[in-house]
Design an enzyme around this catalytic site. Structure first.
Site, PDB file in Angstrom:
ATOM      1  N   GLU A  11      90.954  38.109  31.247  1.00  6.81           N
ATOM      2  CA  GLU A  11      90.680  39.089  32.305  1.00  6.81           C
ATOM      3  C   GLU A  11      90.721  38.404  33.670  1.00  6.81           C
ATOM      4  O   GLU A  11      90.122  37.354  33.882  1.00  6.81           O
ATOM      5  CB  GLU A  11      89.305  39.731  32.104  1.00  6.81           C
ATOM      6  CG  GLU A  11      89.156  40.486  30.785  1.00  6.81           C
ATOM      7  CD  GLU A  11      89.848  41.833  30.796  1.00  6.81           C
ATOM      8  OE1 GLU A  11      90.366  42.220  31.857  1.00  6.81           O
ATOM      9  OE2 GLU A  11      89.878  42.489  29.736  1.00  6.81           O
ATOM     10  N   ASP A  43      91.091  50.871  31.799  1.00  3.69           N
ATOM     11  CA  ASP A  43      89.935  50.671  32.676  1.00  3.69           C
ATOM     12  C   ASP A  43      88.986  51.854  32.525  1.00  3.69           C
ATOM     13  O   ASP A  43      89.417  52.983  32.273  1.00  3.69           O
ATOM     14  CB  ASP A  43      90.367  50.590  34.153  1.00  3.69           C
ATOM     15  CG  ASP A  43      91.291  49.419  34.421  1.00  3.69           C
ATOM     16  OD1 ASP A  43      91.168  48.394  33.715  1.00  3.69           O
ATOM     17  OD2 ASP A  43      92.138  49.519  35.335  1.00  3.69           O
ATOM     18  N   CYS A 102      88.274  55.503  10.244  1.00  2.00           N
ATOM     19  CA  CYS A 102      89.297  54.497  10.570  1.00  2.00           C
ATOM     20  C   CYS A 102      89.285  53.290   9.643  1.00  2.00           C
ATOM     21  O   CYS A 102      90.346  52.789   9.246  1.00  2.00           O
ATOM     22  CB  CYS A 102      89.178  54.065  12.029  1.00  2.00           C
ATOM     23  SG  CYS A 102      87.771  52.983  12.416  1.00  2.00           S
ATOM     24  N   HIS A 136      87.385  50.324  16.568  1.00  4.32           N
ATOM     25  CA  HIS A 136      88.457  51.013  15.850  1.00  4.32           C
ATOM     26  C   HIS A 136      89.193  49.983  15.003  1.00  4.32           C
ATOM     27  O   HIS A 136      89.495  48.884  15.466  1.00  4.32           O
ATOM     28  CB  HIS A 136      89.421  51.693  16.819  1.00  4.32           C
ATOM     29  CG  HIS A 136      90.558  52.393  16.136  1.00  4.32           C
ATOM     30  ND1 HIS A 136      90.360  53.265  15.081  1.00  4.32           N
ATOM     31  CD2 HIS A 136      91.903  52.340  16.313  1.00  4.32           C
ATOM     32  CE1 HIS A 136      91.530  53.717  14.663  1.00  4.32           C
ATOM     33  NE2 HIS A 136      92.483  53.164  15.385  1.00  4.32           N
ATOM     34  N   GLU A 192      97.601  38.309  33.424  1.00  4.01           N
ATOM     35  CA  GLU A 192      97.157  39.674  33.152  1.00  4.01           C
ATOM     36  C   GLU A 192      97.674  40.631  34.216  1.00  4.01           C
ATOM     37  O   GLU A 192      98.138  41.741  33.910  1.00  4.01           O
ATOM     38  CB  GLU A 192      95.631  39.741  33.085  1.00  4.01           C
ATOM     39  CG  GLU A 192      95.129  41.106  32.639  1.00  4.01           C
ATOM     40  CD  GLU A 192      93.753  41.476  33.193  1.00  4.01           C
ATOM     41  OE1 GLU A 192      93.085  42.293  32.561  1.00  4.01           O
ATOM     42  OE2 GLU A 192      93.378  40.970  34.265  1.00  4.01           O
ATOM     43  N   ASN A 238      93.600  47.830  26.867  1.00  6.47           N
ATOM     44  CA  ASN A 238      93.725  47.450  28.281  1.00  6.47           C
ATOM     45  C   ASN A 238      93.258  48.502  29.277  1.00  6.47           C
ATOM     46  O   ASN A 238      93.363  48.279  30.482  1.00  6.47           O
ATOM     47  CB  ASN A 238      95.188  47.115  28.602  1.00  6.47           C
ATOM     48  CG  ASN A 238      95.583  45.749  28.100  1.00  6.47           C
ATOM     49  OD1 ASN A 238      95.083  44.732  28.575  1.00  6.47           O
ATOM     50  ND2 ASN A 238      96.485  45.707  27.123  1.00  6.47           N
ATOM     51  N   ASP A 288      98.908  51.664  12.219  1.00  5.89           N
ATOM     52  CA  ASP A 288      97.621  52.366  12.218  1.00  5.89           C
ATOM     53  C   ASP A 288      97.800  53.715  11.541  1.00  5.89           C
ATOM     54  O   ASP A 288      98.609  54.538  11.966  1.00  5.89           O
ATOM     55  CB  ASP A 288      97.142  52.545  13.664  1.00  5.89           C
ATOM     56  CG  ASP A 288      95.715  53.070  13.751  1.00  5.89           C
ATOM     57  OD1 ASP A 288      95.135  53.433  12.705  1.00  5.89           O
ATOM     58  OD2 ASP A 288      95.163  53.112  14.870  1.00  5.89           O
ATOM     59  N   TYR A 313      80.488  56.859  15.983  1.00  4.47           N
ATOM     60  CA  TYR A 313      81.095  55.586  16.388  1.00  4.47           C
ATOM     61  C   TYR A 313      82.348  55.795  17.231  1.00  4.47           C
ATOM     62  O   TYR A 313      82.839  54.867  17.873  1.00  4.47           O
ATOM     63  CB  TYR A 313      81.403  54.722  15.155  1.00  4.47           C
ATOM     64  CG  TYR A 313      82.726  54.999  14.471  1.00  4.47           C
ATOM     65  CD1 TYR A 313      83.859  54.239  14.751  1.00  4.47           C
ATOM     66  CD2 TYR A 313      82.849  56.024  13.536  1.00  4.47           C
ATOM     67  CE1 TYR A 313      85.069  54.494  14.116  1.00  4.47           C
ATOM     68  CE2 TYR A 313      84.053  56.274  12.900  1.00  4.47           C
ATOM     69  CZ  TYR A 313      85.160  55.509  13.198  1.00  4.47           C
ATOM     70  OH  TYR A 313      86.360  55.758  12.580  1.00  4.47           O
ATOM     71  N   TRP A 322      85.219  63.337  10.636  1.00  6.21           N
ATOM     72  CA  TRP A 322      84.235  62.679  11.501  1.00  6.21           C
ATOM     73  C   TRP A 322      83.048  63.606  11.792  1.00  6.21           C
ATOM     74  O   TRP A 322      82.251  63.326  12.676  1.00  6.21           O
ATOM     75  CB  TRP A 322      84.899  62.261  12.817  1.00  6.21           C
ATOM     76  CG  TRP A 322      85.769  61.044  12.705  1.00  6.21           C
ATOM     77  CD1 TRP A 322      85.424  59.762  13.025  1.00  6.21           C
ATOM     78  CD2 TRP A 322      87.129  60.978  12.256  1.00  6.21           C
ATOM     79  NE1 TRP A 322      86.480  58.905  12.789  1.00  6.21           N
ATOM     80  CE2 TRP A 322      87.547  59.621  12.312  1.00  6.21           C
ATOM     81  CE3 TRP A 322      88.038  61.918  11.799  1.00  6.21           C
ATOM     82  CZ2 TRP A 322      88.822  59.201  11.947  1.00  6.21           C
ATOM     83  CZ3 TRP A 322      89.309  61.495  11.437  1.00  6.21           C
ATOM     84  CH2 TRP A 322      89.687  60.154  11.513  1.00  6.21           C
TER      85      TRP A 322
END
Length: 742
Positions: free
Chosen positions: A504, A457, A333, A392, A509, A455, A415, A575, A298
C-alpha cells in the site's frame, strides 16, 4: 369493410411454454451428434471385415493371433498407480495421468511374432469416437502408423506381451474404454466391450508437457495429493480455522466429478483444456443457471437442507449430487471453494483454497465501496448499498495460459460462488493472479471483478439536505487487508497478499491503479486533508454469551482542544457484511485536550446481542463522528467474531490400517437455554467416511457423548474432524489428530 384492429385483437395468443426447457441438440447442423457425455459410449464391432465374405462366409480365424486375456495392472500396489500417483483413488479401475507411460499385459493364444503379427490397443471416449477429434486413439507397438499416443512393447514372456502406452499430454481427460485389436487377412478382430478394461486418464502436474505442470514438489504434493484442508474465516486480526476433508480419492468422487462435466453438456473434445474445464466448472459448482452442484443460501433459514456451517467435507455433497442428479442444499463461499477444490484435485489440477479478508462486493462496478453518512456524520443504512464481506473464499489453480502473453501463467483464480454473471452465467475465472497484481484487468477471464475485490477503496460520503453528496473520508487500505491459504506440507497459515497487490502506498501500486483506470476501472481521486483526530477501536476476543467492554481511543494530534460528536453503532451482521439488526447505538460527545488521548468505554451486554445473533456470530462496530472545530469526519470499523464453544474429539490409541478404532465427540451446552434440532457430523481423510447423528434436544448446562467405530484404510497422519450445528448455535467445530501405522 372490416376493422383491421379488431381482427388483430381477436387473433389467439401464442401458447405459453410449460414444463422443462427442451434439450437443444446438434441435429441438422452436425453430421454426427456432438458427444458431451462421458457416460455415453458406443459398441465397437468385434470383427470388422475388409471386404464382403464369400458364399460360405469367412473361414475360421483360429490360425491367426487371438487375444485371451488383458490385464490392466490396476491394483493400487502395482506399478501403474504407484508411478502415476493414483494409488490412493478408491476405484476398481485403472487410473493414470496423461503424458506418462502406463502398461497393460496382453495374453495371446500363442507367442507374439513382431514380423508378421499386427495388433493395436484402442482407446475410445464418448458416443461418437473419431480419430480426428481425439476420441478414438489406436496405439501401435512399433509406431508403424501415426498416432497421437506413443506405444512400445516393454516385455515379452511366453504368450504374454507387456505394452507401454503414453497418452498425449494434451489428451481428453475422462473415462475411456480400451480394446485390443488384431489384424487378420480377412479383417480386424478385437476384444468385446468389458467394463474391467475401462480406465480414467487425468491431468498430470508431474509431466512437463502438461498444461498443469507444477515444478515444485512440496506445493504439488499439497495441492494435488493432500485431502486434509484448512479453510480460514473470521476477521483478519482474529483468524479462525475450520478443517475440511476434500476426499478427492474417496469411492465415487471421481465419477461424480466427471458427471458434473456431463451435466454441463461440455463437449468431450474440450475436456483436455484446463482453462475450459475450470471455467465450465466454476459455473457448474453453483446452481444459479444450470442446475449445478450447490444451492447458495445466506438467509439463515436452512429448513430444507443442510446448513453450510454443518458440512465437514466434500464427499457427501458430490455423491448426493451424482446420485440424486439435483442441486444440493446449502452452500456459502467456503463450501463452494472447498467442493471446487475437491473437483480440481480429483482431476489432477493443482489447486488451493484462498481467503481474502475484507473482500469488496461492489454493486456498481467501480473501485469504490460507498458508505453514506448524514450531515451529522451518522451512517445512513438505507442509502448504503455496497457490502464488504468480512472474508471471501475462492480457489487458485495452477496452469499455463497460452491465450495470454508470456508471464501470466501459473496460479489462476476461479470462483464458484455466484456473485456476478460472466458472459451470461454465474461463474468467475480463470483469471491470472499476475494479471490482477499488475492491473491487466482486460485479460480474460473476470480479472476486473477480482481486482476490485482486493483493491477497492472505502469512501465515506456526507449527504447534504439537498441530496448532494461529497466525499469526506477515504480508506485505501481496508479492502483486501490480508489474503491467506494453507501452507504446503504442514497445518499452518501462509499469507500471500503480496501475490495479489504491491505494498500500500508504493510507487508500483500507484502505477497499477493508473493502468487499471486505463481499462475502465473508476476510482475515487479525492485528496482529502487528514483529520487531526484519530479514532482507534481495539481488537477483542470474546466468546458467545459474554458481556464485554468496547474501549474507543481518541487521539488528538493538534495543538488545540478538539470536541467530537461521535456515533457508535453495534450491529449483528452476516459474514457478507449485510446487517441483520442494530442492537447498540450511542452518541456521546468527547473532548480531547491538545496532543492528548481520551478513552470512551461502551459496555456491551450479552442480552442485547444474543437474541439477534446470526450464524458465525459477527458483530460489526462502526464509529463515525464530526469534529466540531474543523468539521472533519472521523471513522473507524471493527468486526468482532464471537468465539463459539468447542467440540472435544478423542480417538482411541494405537491406530493401524484395517483395524477398528473408536472416535468420541463430547460437547457441553454452556448456555442456560436448550439447543434444539442438533446435527453432529464426523469424518476423516483416509480413515473415516462421513457419519452424522441427530439430537432433538440438548438441555442447558448438560453434556453429550457420541462414540463411533471406524476402520482406517490408509497409513499416515490424518485428522478426525467434527461439527455441531443447530439453528441457535452454528459452526461449533472440533478435531483430533491421528497417526495410522501400516
Amino acid at each position: 369493410m372490416s376493422d383491421p384492429g379488431a381482427t388483430a385483437a381477436s387473433s389467439p395468443a401464442p401458447p405459453t411454454p410449460t414444463g422443462p426447457r427442451p434439450k437443444l441438440t446438434s441435429s441438422g447442423r452436425s453430421a454426427v451428434p456432438i458427444s458431451s457425455s462421458n457416460s455415453d459410449s458406443t459398441d465397437i464391432p468385434e470383427f470388422e471385415p475388409f471386404g464382403l465374405p464369400g458364399p460360405r462366409g469367412f473361414p475360421p480365424l483360429t490360425d491367426y493371433l487371438d487375444i485371451l486375456e488383458v490385464d490392466m495392472m490396476r491394483l493400487p500396489e502395482e506399478t501403474n498407480k504407484q508411478q502415476h500417483h493414483t494409488n490412493f483413488y478408491n476405484s476398481d479401475y485403472l487410473v493414470v495421468r496423461r503424458g506418462q507411460e502406463f502398461e497393460v499385459k496382453i495374453t495371446f493364444n500363442r507367442p507374439y511374432k513382431p514380423a508378421s503379427d499386427k495388433f493395436a490397443v484402442e482407446f475410445v471416449i464418448g458416443s461418437s469416437p473419431q480419430f480426428s477429434k481425439g476420441t478414438y486413439i489406436p496405439v501401435f507397438p512399433h509406431n508403424e502408423r501415426p498416432s497421437p499416443w506413443e506405444g512400445s512393447i516393454t516385455n515379452t514372456a511366453d504368450d504374454t506381451v507387456t505394452m507401454g502406452v503414453t497418452a498425449a499430454a494434451t489428451c481428453i481427460v475422462g473415462k475411456y474404454n480400451m480394446y485390443v485389436a488384431v489384424v487378420t487377412p480377412f479383417g480386424i478382430r478385437r476384444t468385446r466391450k468389458d467394463k474391467s478394461r475401462n480406465l480414467y486418464i487425468l491431468f498430470n502436474p508431474w509431466a512437463t508437457a502438461d498444461a498443469v505442470f507444477l515444478d515444485d514438489e512440496k506445493e504439488r504434493d499439497e495441492c494435488v495429493m493432500n485431502e486434509m484442508g484448512i479453510l480460514y474465516h473470521g476477521a483478519y486480526d482474529d483468524v479462525a480455522e475450520r478443517n475440511w476433508n476434500y476426499g478427492q480419492f474417496n469411492f465415487g468422487v471421481l465419477d461424480a466429478c466427471l458427471y458434473i462435466m456431463d451435466r454441463s453438456d461440455m463437449p468431450i473434445t474440450n475436456r483436455g483444456d484446463p482453462i475450459r474445464v475450470t471455467r465450465k466448472a466454476s459455473a457448474m459448482l453453483n446452481s444459479r443457471d444450470d442446475e449445478g452442484v450447490l444451492v447458495g443460501n445466506w438467509s439463515g433459514d436452512y429448513t430444507y437442507g443442510v446448513a453450510p456451517t454443518s458440512w465437514t467435507g466434500s464427499t457427501d455433497i458430490l455423491l448426493t449430487y451424482a446420485s440424486g442428479q439435483m442441486p444440493v442444499c446449502y452452500a456459502q463461499c467456503w463450501v463452494y471453494a472447498a467442493v471446487f477444490n475437491t473437483f480440481l484435485r480429483c482431476l489432477g489440477i493443482p489447486s488451493r483454497v484462498v481467503t481474502n479478508f475484507y473482500s469488496a462486493h461492489d454493486t456498481d462496478g467501480n473501485l469504490k465501496m460507498d458508505i453514506i453518512l448524514d450531515e451529522n456524520g451518522r451512517i445512513d443504512r438505507s442509502r448504503t448499498k455496497d457490502s464488504i464481506w468480512n472474508y471471501h473464499c475462492w480457489n487458485e489453480c495452477f496452469m499455463s495460459r497460452p491465450d495470454l502473453p508470456a508471464g501470466f501463467g501459473g496460479w489462476q483464480v476461479v470462483d464458484a460462488t455466484p456473485q456476478e454473471t460472466s458472459d451470461g452465467m454465474y461463474r468467475c475465472g480463470p483469471a491470472s493472479v499476475q494479471a490482477i497484481k499488475h492491473g491487466q484487468i482486460c485479460f480474460p477471464f473476470d480479472a476486473a471483478f477480482l481486482f476490485a475485490e482486493v483493491n477497492s477503496d472505502v469512501v465515506f460520503y456526507s449527504r447534504n439536505k439537498d441530496g448532494t453528496m461529497e466525499p469526506v473520508r477515504v480508506n485505501r487500505t481496508h479492502i483486501g487487508r490480508m489474503v491467506v491459504t494453507k501452507s504446503a506440507g504442514d497445518m499452518t497459515r501462509r499469507e500471500i497478499t503480496d501475490q495479489y497487490k504491491f505494498p500500500e502506498g508504493s510507487t508500483e501500486e500507484r502505477t497499477v491503479l493508473e493502468k487499471a483506470e486505463e481499462y475502465g476501472c473508476k476510482r475515487d481521486k479525492s485528496e482529502l486533508p487528514p483529520a487531526d483526530v484519530d479514532l482507534i477501536l481495539p481488537t477483542l476476543e470474546v466468546s458467545v454469551g459474554d458481556d464485554f467492554e468496547m474501549s474507543l481511543e481518541f487521539v488528538n494530534r493538534s495543538d488545540e482542544r478538539r470536541t467530537v460528536d461521535i456515533y457508535i453503532s453495534g450491529s449483528v451482521v452476516f459474514y457478507t457484511g449485510v446487517t441483520s439488526s442494530e442492537f447498540l447505538f450511542r452518541n456521546p460527545t468527547v473532548t480531547i485536550g491538545p496532543n492528548k488521548s481520551v478513552k470512551e468505554s461502551v459496555t456491551v451486554e450479552s442480552k442485547a446481542y444474543m437474541k439477534h445473533l446470526v450464524e458465525q456470530a459477527n458483530i460489526n462496530f462502526i464509529a463515525t463522528g464530526k469534529v466540531q472545530e474543523t468539521g472533519q469526519i472521523i471513522t473507524a470499523m471493527k468486526v468482532i467474531t464471537l468465539h463459539n464453544p468447542k467440540l472435544t474429539v478423542t480417538v482411541s490409541e494405537g491406530g493401524r490400517v484395517s483395524e477398528e478404532m473408536t472416535a468420541t465427540v463430547e460437547f457441553t451446552n454452556p448456555f442456560s437455554f436448550s439447543l434444539e434440532g442438533v446435527y453432529i457430523r464426523m469424518e476423516g481423510p483416509g480413515v473415516m467416511l462421513p457419519k452424522s447423528k441427530y439430537y432433538s434436544l440438548i438441555q442447558g448446562r448438560t453434556s453429550l457423548s457420541w462414540a463411533e467405530y471406524f476402520t482406517p484404510q490408509r497409513a499416515g497422519d490424518s485428522r478426525v474432524i467434527a461439527s455441531l450445528d443447530c439453528p441457535a448455535l452454528r459452526q461449533v467445530l472440533g478435531q483430533a489428530s491421528i497417526t495410522v501405522k501400516p
